[in-house]
Design a protein around this motif. Structure first.
Motif, short mmCIF file in Angstrom:
data_model
loop_
_atom_site.label_atom_id
_atom_site.label_comp_id
_atom_site.label_asym_id
_atom_site.label_seq_id
_atom_site.Cartn_x
_atom_site.Cartn_y
_atom_site.Cartn_z
N ALA A 172 0.81 -1.16 0.07
CA ALA A 172 0.00 -0.05 -0.04
C ALA A 172 0.77 1.17 -0.04
CB ALA A 172 -0.76 0.00 1.23
N LEU A 173 2.30 1.03 0.30
CA LEU A 173 3.03 2.39 0.38
C LEU A 173 3.67 2.31 -0.96
CD1 LEU A 173 4.92 1.49 3.75
CD2 LEU A 173 3.20 3.45 3.40
N TRP A 174 3.65 1.61 -1.91
CA TRP A 174 4.32 1.83 -3.15
C TRP A 174 4.22 3.19 -3.65
CZ3 TRP A 174 7.92 -0.64 -5.48
CH2 TRP A 174 8.25 -0.45 -6.77
N LEU A 175 3.13 3.87 -3.92
CA LEU A 175 3.42 5.17 -4.61
C LEU A 175 3.80 6.12 -3.78
CD1 LEU A 175 -0.40 5.35 -5.75
CD2 LEU A 175 1.60 4.79 -7.10
N ARG A 176 4.05 6.14 -2.48
CA ARG A 176 5.02 6.90 -1.59
C ARG A 176 6.28 6.56 -1.83
NH1 ARG A 176 2.51 7.00 4.12
NH2 ARG A 176 4.53 7.99 4.70
N VAL A 177 6.74 5.52 -1.90
CA VAL A 177 8.12 4.95 -1.96
C VAL A 177 8.72 5.13 -3.42
CG1 VAL A 177 9.47 2.76 -2.17
CG2 VAL A 177 7.81 3.03 -0.29
N VAL A 178 8.07 5.32 -4.45
CA VAL A 178 8.55 5.32 -5.68
C VAL A 178 9.49 6.63 -5.89
CG1 VAL A 178 8.36 5.71 -8.31
CG2 VAL A 178 7.15 3.76 -7.13
N PRO A 179 8.95 7.76 -5.56
CA PRO A 179 9.91 9.10 -5.56
C PRO A 179 11.18 8.86 -4.42
CG PRO A 179 7.52 9.84 -5.18
CD PRO A 179 7.64 8.16 -5.09
N GLU A 180 11.19 8.20 -3.59
CA GLU A 180 12.39 7.92 -2.98
C GLU A 180 13.35 7.33 -3.58
OE1 GLU A 180 12.33 7.27 1.44
OE2 GLU A 180 10.21 7.83 1.24
N LEU A 181 12.75 5.91 -4.24
CA LEU A 181 13.55 5.11 -5.18
C LEU A 181 14.20 6.02 -6.31
CD1 LEU A 181 11.42 1.95 -5.05
CD2 LEU A 181 13.68 2.34 -3.53
N ASP A 182 13.26 6.98 -6.69
CA ASP A 182 13.99 7.67 -7.81
C ASP A 182 14.91 8.49 -7.53
OD1 ASP A 182 11.85 6.36 -9.58
OD2 ASP A 182 10.67 8.18 -9.51
N ARG A 183 14.81 8.93 -6.28
CA ARG A 183 15.99 10.03 -5.84
C ARG A 183 17.34 9.21 -5.57
NH1 ARG A 183 11.58 12.64 -3.60
NH2 ARG A 183 11.61 11.33 -1.67
N ALA A 184 16.89 8.01 -5.09
CA ALA A 184 18.05 7.12 -4.58
C ALA A 184 18.91 6.89 -5.96
CB ALA A 184 17.89 5.95 -3.98
N ALA A 185 18.14 6.21 -6.98
CA ALA A 185 18.74 5.93 -8.27
C ALA A 185 19.59 7.30 -9.09
CB ALA A 185 17.76 5.40 -9.24
N ALA A 186 18.86 8.33 -8.83
CA ALA A 186 19.59 9.55 -9.34
C ALA A 186 20.93 9.66 -8.65
CB ALA A 186 18.55 10.80 -9.46
N GLN A 187 20.94 9.80 -7.17
CA GLN A 187 22.32 10.05 -6.58
C GLN A 187 23.32 8.78 -6.90
OE1 GLN A 187 20.53 9.74 -2.66
NE2 GLN A 187 19.94 11.86 -2.64
N LEU A 188 23.03 7.39 -7.28
CA LEU A 188 23.91 6.62 -7.53
C LEU A 188 24.39 6.96 -8.90
CD1 LEU A 188 22.00 3.44 -6.29
CD2 LEU A 188 23.97 4.47 -5.27
N ALA A 189 23.47 7.44 -9.79
CA ALA A 189 23.93 7.91 -11.07
C ALA A 189 25.04 8.98 -11.26
CB ALA A 189 22.89 8.21 -11.95
N GLU A 190 24.77 9.91 -10.13
CA GLU A 190 25.55 11.15 -9.92
C GLU A 190 26.86 10.32 -9.28
OE1 GLU A 190 25.66 14.90 -7.06
OE2 GLU A 190 23.80 14.46 -8.32
N GLN A 191 26.91 9.40 -8.24
CA GLN A 191 28.15 8.94 -8.09
C GLN A 191 29.02 8.21 -8.95
OE1 GLN A 191 26.72 6.26 -4.88
NE2 GLN A 191 26.24 8.07 -3.54
N GLN A 192 28.21 7.67 -10.04
CA GLN A 192 29.19 7.13 -11.01
C GLN A 192 29.48 7.95 -12.30
OE1 GLN A 192 29.99 4.09 -10.65
NE2 GLN A 192 28.79 2.66 -10.63
#
Length: 178
Positions: A88-108
């Motif tokens: 039930a939390l999926w829609l709230r979690v997606v933006p956090e996962l998107d931000r985490a992926a963007a941060q990982l891309a920036e680190q690379q």
């Protein structure tokens, strides 16, 4: 919700869903008789398993298991979550996962080339392709975040940009928890 980010039996007897998932995995591993399917090995981690190319070396360390050959890699790493995840939390979690992926891309020093919601182990997961270069070689790291209860599973696959994604596809298709 705070998340921590990253810097037996083959045929279950009593559960029809598990038997169906097992049968599907066996069909994927067998390749249904199709040509060009490479042999696979079943890789076990702590509470999960997945399939990797048979000729890749497997290394276990702490929370992760990886199979690799050269720069090509598939791995699964477990991280504890501070709070239990519920679908039930999926829609709230997606933006956090998107931000985490963007941060990982920036680190690379790369960029997120693709992001989408996919089904992994029978539930929603978020998948990202991070395009970057290392030593003059164009690479892609494909990440998938699978959340279950108080555990985050990070599925990671690395391959040459424009290269064969079969190992990545196999990782996502055969990953199971339990």
């Amino acid at each position: 919700m705070s998340f921590r980010w990253f810097g037996s039996r083959f045929v279950p007897a009593g559960n029809r869903r598990k038997r169906a998932a097992c049968a599907l995995s066996l069909l994927v591993l067998a390749g249904c008789g199709g040509a060009g399917v490479k042999p696979a090995q079943l890789v076990h981690g702590s509470g999960y398993r997945f399939s990797a190319p048979a000729d890749w070396a497997v290394v276990r360390s702490g929370r992760s298991v990886q199979a690799s050959k050269g720069l090509r890699l598939v791995s699964v790493t477990r991280y504890p979550l501070l709070r239990a995840y519920r679908p039930a939390l999926w829609l709230r979690v997606v933006p956090e996962l998107d931000r985490a992926a963007a941060q990982l891309a920036e680190q690379q020093s790369g960029q997120v080339g693709d992001s989408r919601t996919v089904t992994v182990a029978g539930q929603n997961a978020r998948r990202y392709d991070i395009d970057y270069e290392r030593g003059g070689q164009a690479l892609v790291e494909r990440l998938a975040f699978v959340l279950r209860g108080k555990t985050e599973y990070l599925l990671l696959c690395r391959y040459d940009r424009g290269g064969d994604t079969a190992a990545c596809d196999r990782l996502v298709a055969t990953f199971t928890v339990g």
